[in-house]
Design a protein around this motif. Structure first.
Motif, PDB file in Angstrom:
ATOM      1  N   PRO A 174      -5.234  14.754  11.440  1.00 35.13           N
ATOM      2  CA  PRO A 174      -4.651  15.690  12.404  1.00 35.13           C
ATOM      3  C   PRO A 174      -4.101  15.027  13.659  1.00 35.13           C
ATOM      4  N   ALA A 175      -4.594  13.823  13.979  1.00 32.02           N
ATOM      5  CA  ALA A 175      -4.171  13.147  15.200  1.00 32.02           C
ATOM      6  C   ALA A 175      -4.304  11.641  15.000  1.00 32.02           C
ATOM      7  N   PRO A 176      -3.582  10.863  15.808  1.00 29.38           N
ATOM      8  CA  PRO A 176      -3.687   9.413  15.656  1.00 29.38           C
ATOM      9  C   PRO A 176      -5.027   8.881  16.147  1.00 29.38           C
ATOM     10  N   THR A 177      -5.426   7.747  15.610  1.00 28.45           N
ATOM     11  CA  THR A 177      -6.619   7.035  16.047  1.00 28.45           C
ATOM     12  C   THR A 177      -6.236   5.601  16.359  1.00 28.45           C
ATOM     13  N   PHE A 178      -7.083   4.923  17.119  1.00 28.48           N
ATOM     14  CA  PHE A 178      -6.871   3.507  17.404  1.00 28.48           C
ATOM     15  C   PHE A 178      -7.836   2.680  16.572  1.00 28.48           C
ATOM     16  N   GLY A 179      -7.332   1.570  16.046  1.00 30.80           N
ATOM     17  CA  GLY A 179      -8.214   0.682  15.305  1.00 30.80           C
ATOM     18  C   GLY A 179      -7.453  -0.405  14.601  1.00 30.80           C
ATOM     19  N   ALA A 180      -8.171  -1.133  13.769  1.00 34.41           N
ATOM     20  CA  ALA A 180      -7.575  -2.244  13.034  1.00 34.41           C
ATOM     21  C   ALA A 180      -6.651  -1.720  11.939  1.00 34.41           C
ATOM     22  N   CYS A 181      -5.591  -2.466  11.692  1.00 31.72           N
ATOM     23  CA  CYS A 181      -4.632  -2.125  10.633  1.00 31.72           C
ATOM     24  C   CYS A 181      -5.357  -1.991   9.289  1.00 31.72           C
ATOM     25  N   ARG A 182      -5.020  -0.921   8.560  1.00 25.15           N
ATOM     26  CA  ARG A 182      -5.611  -0.689   7.244  1.00 25.15           C
ATOM     27  C   ARG A 182      -4.685  -1.115   6.113  1.00 25.15           C
ATOM     28  N   ARG A 183      -3.402  -1.297   6.427  1.00 27.07           N
ATOM     29  CA  ARG A 183      -2.405  -1.593   5.386  1.00 27.07           C
ATOM     30  C   ARG A 183      -1.601  -2.839   5.798  1.00 27.07           C
ATOM     31  N   LEU A 184      -2.304  -3.972   5.854  1.00 31.12           N
ATOM     32  CA  LEU A 184      -1.677  -5.230   6.273  1.00 31.12           C
ATOM     33  C   LEU A 184      -0.893  -5.814   5.106  1.00 31.12           C
ATOM     34  N   ASP A 185       0.348  -6.219   5.386  1.00 28.73           N
ATOM     35  CA  ASP A 185       1.295  -6.618   4.349  1.00 28.73           C
ATOM     36  C   ASP A 185       1.974  -7.926   4.745  1.00 28.73           C
ATOM     37  N   ILE A 186       2.734  -8.461   3.806  1.00 29.18           N
ATOM     38  CA  ILE A 186       3.555  -9.650   4.052  1.00 29.18           C
ATOM     39  C   ILE A 186       5.016  -9.306   3.761  1.00 29.18           C
ATOM     40  N   GLU A 187       5.901 -10.152   4.244  1.00 31.82           N
ATOM     41  CA  GLU A 187       7.304 -10.088   3.848  1.00 31.82           C
ATOM     42  C   GLU A 187       7.784 -11.513   3.633  1.00 31.82           C
ATOM     43  N   ALA A 188       8.184 -11.830   2.407  1.00 32.06           N
ATOM     44  CA  ALA A 188       8.689 -13.166   2.076  1.00 32.06           C
ATOM     45  C   ALA A 188      10.162 -13.229   2.467  1.00 32.06           C
ATOM     46  N   GLU A 189      10.498 -14.135   3.379  1.00 28.71           N
ATOM     47  CA  GLU A 189      11.840 -14.179   3.932  1.00 28.71           C
ATOM     48  C   GLU A 189      12.326 -15.625   4.086  1.00 28.71           C
ATOM     49  N   LEU A 190      13.603 -15.753   4.341  1.00 27.19           N
ATOM     50  CA  LEU A 190      14.202 -17.027   4.718  1.00 27.19           C
ATOM     51  C   LEU A 190      14.700 -16.885   6.149  1.00 27.19           C
TER      52      LEU A 190
END
Length: 394
Positions: free
Chosen positions: A166-182
């Protein structure tokens, strides 16, 4: 001494990438890699510009100087090199190769953009936004959080709001991702008010590095409307320590995919600057995807032209990255949000189903390209391990 090049080395005479290293008891300085050795250029060429802790002073000397030094170095390492200028690669520490001036990240893969469009806008008539095939989309990142390969990545914190909350919360990222780039590094900048044309690309860009643009997908999803990425991207971007000179990539040049509709005149190219580079992404030691850079819709020359067409300056040390590199096949997707389709279709990593990164996970991105001598050259690696957030309990 004569430097031996191991058979099959990705760091032969056709590569000669630049980096910044330190040996025990010596300050950081510029070097070139050949085989399993690093050549101290300040000692080998007796030139103080290479005794600096970044490549910026050398890059600022411009295109003709880059070409001259490459010829000098090639001649030098083809014969006898002073022994005191040669160090074994495993005996040195590698540092961030450039002082990053500005950082821009693009969104140049049609496959990646279309996949994210299908994920985020499933009811839209088209997965691409209306402007996508008319200009290289990008955003300005945070130069101060660009780090060299091997630097640990602390899980970021921020506001998050899942669709069922229902509302935002503060905390550690739950969906940490990468991006392979040049990534591409500007060596010679441009004046305020004067853009860089696609035909002038080679005179401004010094070389290329591998990039992992770490992404906090839950933080990004809540914050990005209406101004785009902010805290979900700015916490860390990793780059490889070796800068492969643009001159070494001549044999890797290919046309970009057909661009339809035709770009506006300032984005048209008189020579092709697509690149045939193969990347590989390993997750905790297991290869999970192989993104092909040759599939990228917008070329690095077009990205630089668009970045400066409004009169914005480019500066020595500017880094701009391609955005996630993805191909048409599932095993060519360069971000885990794509690879696992938003977490709905996990991949197996060492026998476990995985979607996003856990604390302790390590990601390694490597890449190779055709070389002028018909071998292959390498970019080294960009490696990072996830560490717990300092606010894990919040």
């Amino acid at each position: 001494m004569r430097i031996e090049i191991p058979e099959g080395s990705l760091f032969g005479l056709a590569n000669l990438p630049y980096g910044v290293f330190s040996a025990p008891g010596t300050p950081p300085r510029a070097g070139v890699r050949l085989g399993d050795s690093v050549v101290d250029l300040a000692r080998a060429l007796d030139d103080e510009v290479f005794a600096q802790p970044s490549l910026n002073p050398f890059m600022a000397q411009g295109y003709e100087r880059w070409a001259q030094v490459r010829r000098q170095v090639t001649d030098l390492v083809s014969g006898e090199v002073p022994g005191e200028a040669v160090h074994a690669i495993d005996a040195v520490t590698l540092h961030l190769p450039v002082e990053v001036a500005d950082y821009v990240d693009f969104y140049a893969s049609e496959h990646h953009a279309a996949n994210l469009g299908r994920l985020f806008r499933p009811d839209a008539p088209q997965p691409l936004t209306p402007n996508w095939k008319h200009l290289p989309i990008g955003y300005h990142g945070r130069a101060g959080t660009v780090v060299v390969s091997g630097t640990d990545i602390v899980r970021p914190c921020g506001q998050r709001k899942a669709p069922d909350e229902p509302a935002p919360t503060f905390g550690a990222c739950r969906r940490l991702d990468i991006e392979a780039e040049l990534g591409f590094i500007v060596g010679a900048g441009s004046r305020l008010g004067a853009g860089v044309s696609t035909s002038d690309f080679r005179h401004h860009v010094f070389g290329a590095v591998l990039v992992n643009d770490w992404s906090a997908r839950d933080i990004q999803a809540w914050e990005y409307v209406p101004l785009g990425p902010f805290l979900g991207k700015s916490f860390a971007t990793s780059i490889s320590p070796w800068v492969v000179p643009l001159a070494a990539l001549e044999a890797a040049r290919v046309p970009t995919p057909v661009q339809d509709p035709a770009p506006l005149p300032y984005l048209r190219e008189s020579e092709p600057w697509g690149l045939d580079i193969d990347l590989a992404v390993s997750w905790n030691g297991q290869e999970v995807t192989r993104p092909p850079y040759r599939e990228m819709y917008w070329s690095p020359a077009q990205m630089l032209a668009h970045m400066t067409v409004n009169g914005a300056t480019s500066r020595t040390g500017d880094l701009y990255a391609s955005g996630t590199i993805s191909g048409p096949a599932k095993d060519q997707r360069g971000a885990f949000i794509e690879l696992t389709w938003g977490g709905q279709d996990p991949v197996e990593v060492n026998g476990e189903p995985r979607s996003f990164l856990l604390d302790g996970d390590e990601v390694v991105i490597t890449a190779t390209a055709p070389a002028a001598d018909r071998t292959r050259l390498g970019f080294g690696e960009v490696r990072g391990r996830v560490r717990p957030s300092a606010h894990e309990g919040e």
